[in-house]
Design a protein around this motif. Structure first.
Motif, PDB file in Angstrom:
ATOM      1  N   LYS A  32      60.431  14.409  89.876  1.00 20.58           N
ATOM      2  CA  LYS A  32      61.687  15.175  89.876  1.00 20.58           C
ATOM      3  C   LYS A  32      61.584  16.351  90.841  1.00 20.58           C
ATOM      4  O   LYS A  32      62.522  16.625  91.607  1.00 20.58           O
ATOM      5  CB  LYS A  32      62.011  15.670  88.470  1.00 20.58           C
ATOM      6  N   ASN A  33      60.441  17.042  90.830  1.00 20.59           N
ATOM      7  CA  ASN A  33      60.248  18.181  91.726  1.00 20.59           C
ATOM      8  C   ASN A  33      60.273  17.758  93.192  1.00 20.59           C
ATOM      9  O   ASN A  33      60.812  18.472  94.037  1.00 20.59           O
ATOM     10  CB  ASN A  33      58.954  18.915  91.391  1.00 20.59           C
ATOM     11  N   VAL A  34      59.702  16.607  93.491  1.00 17.01           N
ATOM     12  CA  VAL A  34      59.747  16.084  94.859  1.00 17.01           C
ATOM     13  C   VAL A  34      61.202  15.875  95.273  1.00 17.01           C
ATOM     14  O   VAL A  34      61.624  16.298  96.350  1.00 17.01           O
ATOM     15  CB  VAL A  34      58.953  14.756  94.976  1.00 17.01           C
ATOM     16  N   CYS A  35      61.965  15.250  94.404  1.00 17.18           N
ATOM     17  CA  CYS A  35      63.381  14.985  94.704  1.00 17.18           C
ATOM     18  C   CYS A  35      64.163  16.287  94.872  1.00 17.18           C
ATOM     19  O   CYS A  35      64.975  16.414  95.795  1.00 17.18           O
ATOM     20  CB  CYS A  35      64.014  14.131  93.607  1.00 17.18           C
ATOM     21  N   ALA A  43      71.643  17.014 101.411  1.00 18.99           N
ATOM     22  CA  ALA A  43      72.017  15.947 100.484  1.00 18.99           C
ATOM     23  C   ALA A  43      71.359  14.647 100.950  1.00 18.99           C
ATOM     24  O   ALA A  43      71.179  14.425 102.148  1.00 18.99           O
ATOM     25  CB  ALA A  43      73.532  15.784 100.450  1.00 18.99           C
ATOM     26  N   ARG A  44      70.983  13.812 100.000  1.00 16.71           N
ATOM     27  CA  ARG A  44      70.337  12.542 100.321  1.00 16.71           C
ATOM     28  C   ARG A  44      70.902  11.443  99.432  1.00 16.71           C
ATOM     29  O   ARG A  44      71.398  11.700  98.347  1.00 16.71           O
ATOM     30  CB  ARG A  44      68.829  12.631 100.115  1.00 16.71           C
ATOM     31  N   THR A  45      70.767  10.219  99.917  1.00 16.85           N
ATOM     32  CA  THR A  45      71.206   9.075  99.130  1.00 16.85           C
ATOM     33  C   THR A  45      70.115   8.707  98.125  1.00 16.85           C
ATOM     34  O   THR A  45      68.954   9.093  98.277  1.00 16.85           O
ATOM     35  CB  THR A  45      71.476   7.849 100.024  1.00 16.85           C
ATOM     36  N   ARG A  46      70.504   7.942  97.153  1.00 16.90           N
ATOM     37  CA  ARG A  46      69.537   7.464  96.162  1.00 16.90           C
ATOM     38  C   ARG A  46      68.451   6.645  96.844  1.00 16.90           C
ATOM     39  O   ARG A  46      67.271   6.765  96.521  1.00 16.90           O
ATOM     40  CB  ARG A  46      70.267   6.634  95.103  1.00 16.90           C
ATOM     41  N   SER A  47      68.839   5.842  97.793  1.00 16.94           N
ATOM     42  CA  SER A  47      67.891   4.999  98.516  1.00 16.94           C
ATOM     43  C   SER A  47      66.864   5.828  99.283  1.00 16.94           C
ATOM     44  O   SER A  47      65.677   5.494  99.309  1.00 16.94           O
ATOM     45  CB  SER A  47      68.649   4.084  99.483  1.00 16.94           C
ATOM     46  N   GLU A  48      67.309   6.911  99.919  1.00 21.51           N
ATOM     47  CA  GLU A  48      66.378   7.776 100.646  1.00 21.51           C
ATOM     48  C   GLU A  48      65.363   8.404  99.689  1.00 21.51           C
ATOM     49  O   GLU A  48      64.163   8.459  99.989  1.00 21.51           O
ATOM     50  CB  GLU A  48      67.134   8.896 101.366  1.00 21.51           C
ATOM     51  N   LEU A  75      73.437  15.347  90.888  1.00 21.12           N
ATOM     52  CA  LEU A  75      72.713  15.768  92.082  1.00 21.12           C
ATOM     53  C   LEU A  75      72.604  14.656  93.125  1.00 21.12           C
ATOM     54  O   LEU A  75      72.362  14.917  94.297  1.00 21.12           O
ATOM     55  CB  LEU A  75      71.320  16.269  91.714  1.00 21.12           C
ATOM     56  N   ILE A  76      72.770  13.422  92.681  1.00 23.88           N
ATOM     57  CA  ILE A  76      72.801  12.281  93.597  1.00 23.88           C
ATOM     58  C   ILE A  76      74.145  11.590  93.405  1.00 23.88           C
ATOM     59  O   ILE A  76      74.467  11.167  92.298  1.00 23.88           O
ATOM     60  CB  ILE A  76      71.679  11.261  93.295  1.00 23.88           C
ATOM     61  N   ASP A  77      74.921  11.505  94.469  1.00 24.45           N
ATOM     62  CA  ASP A  77      76.210  10.821  94.429  1.00 24.45           C
ATOM     63  C   ASP A  77      76.426  10.165  95.790  1.00 24.45           C
ATOM     64  O   ASP A  77      76.823  10.822  96.756  1.00 24.45           O
ATOM     65  CB  ASP A  77      77.331  11.816  94.125  1.00 24.45           C
ATOM     66  N   ASP A  78      76.138   8.876  95.861  1.00 22.92           N
ATOM     67  CA  ASP A  78      76.213   8.169  97.135  1.00 22.92           C
ATOM     68  C   ASP A  78      77.622   8.146  97.722  1.00 22.92           C
ATOM     69  O   ASP A  78      77.787   8.250  98.935  1.00 22.92           O
ATOM     70  CB  ASP A  78      75.684   6.736  96.989  1.00 22.92           C
ATOM     71  N   GLU A  79      78.646   8.020  96.882  1.00 17.41           N
ATOM     72  CA  GLU A  79      80.024   7.994  97.379  1.00 17.41           C
ATOM     73  C   GLU A  79      80.390   9.331  98.028  1.00 17.41           C
ATOM     74  O   GLU A  79      80.954   9.373  99.117  1.00 17.41           O
ATOM     75  CB  GLU A  79      81.020   7.665  96.257  1.00 17.41           C
TER      76      GLU A  79
END
Length: 186
Positions: A32-35, A43-48, A75-79
């Motif tokens: 989680k800390n890395v993310c 901002a980053r995608t889930r895939s990244e 915190l992650i929202d690809d759309e």
């Protein structure tokens, strides 16, 4: 050179020391800390994020739990990422639909999310941005009477590299070149 006997541990070889002995919750906390560190930069995608966790050696189940939780709290929202990316890259870098779609695919987004984000890009706005790019280039260009073919080829190529269709690029360049020549005559 002094040789030391191998260290005797109950852990299996191949894993860094202490990794297997770690509490799974502590491992999730680390992931989680890395993310969170990565998300503070941009901002980053889930895939990244998933790729970064895999690169750092986190198991898939830990990555999935952490990423699910981050998506759950927003915190992650690809759309949203795709919409912001399209808006920003179109306005600031002058990218066309094709180039934006390629960039989003490289970010790991699926085609449904990409097409939804690109649907917001108005064809008239895309053409207007292409016209602005060509006008800006033409203002700095020295135009000789026999340069039209060379200038046209260079400007159409510039628009093509930015993801604009060839037909629109040629049309925009033709109109703007004629307009610039008329402006310079006056």
């Amino acid at each position: 050179m002094t040789s030391y006997p191998p260290r005797l541990t109950s852990e299996s070889p191949g894993k860094p020391e202490g990794e297997q002995a770690q509490d799974p919750r502590a491992r999730e906390e680390q992931a989680k800390n890395v993310c969170l560190r990565l998300l503070t930069v941009r901002a980053r995608t889930r895939s990244e994020l998933e790729a970064q966790l895999t690169k750092r050696g986190y198991p898939d189940d830990v990555s999935a739990r952490v990423l699910d939780r981050l998506a759950e709290v927003g915190l992650i929202d690809d759309e949203d990422f795709a919409e912001q990316w399209v808006r920003s890259r179109h306005a600031n870098a002058g990218k066309g639909k094709r180039a934006l779609a390629v960039e989003l695919r490289k970010k790991g987004l699926d085609d449904e999310v990409i097409s939804s984000a690109l649907a917001d890009l108005d064809p008239a706005a895309e053409r207007q941005r292409a016209e602005q790019l060509v006008r800006d280039k033409l203002r700095r260009e020295r135009l000789a009477d026999d340069d039209d073919v060379k200038v046209t080829r260079r400007l159409v190529g510039m628009l093509a590299r930015r993801g604009y269709s060839q037909s629109m690029a040629f049309d925009v360049v033709s109109v703007e070149l004629a307009s610039e020549r008329e402006r310079r005559r006056v």
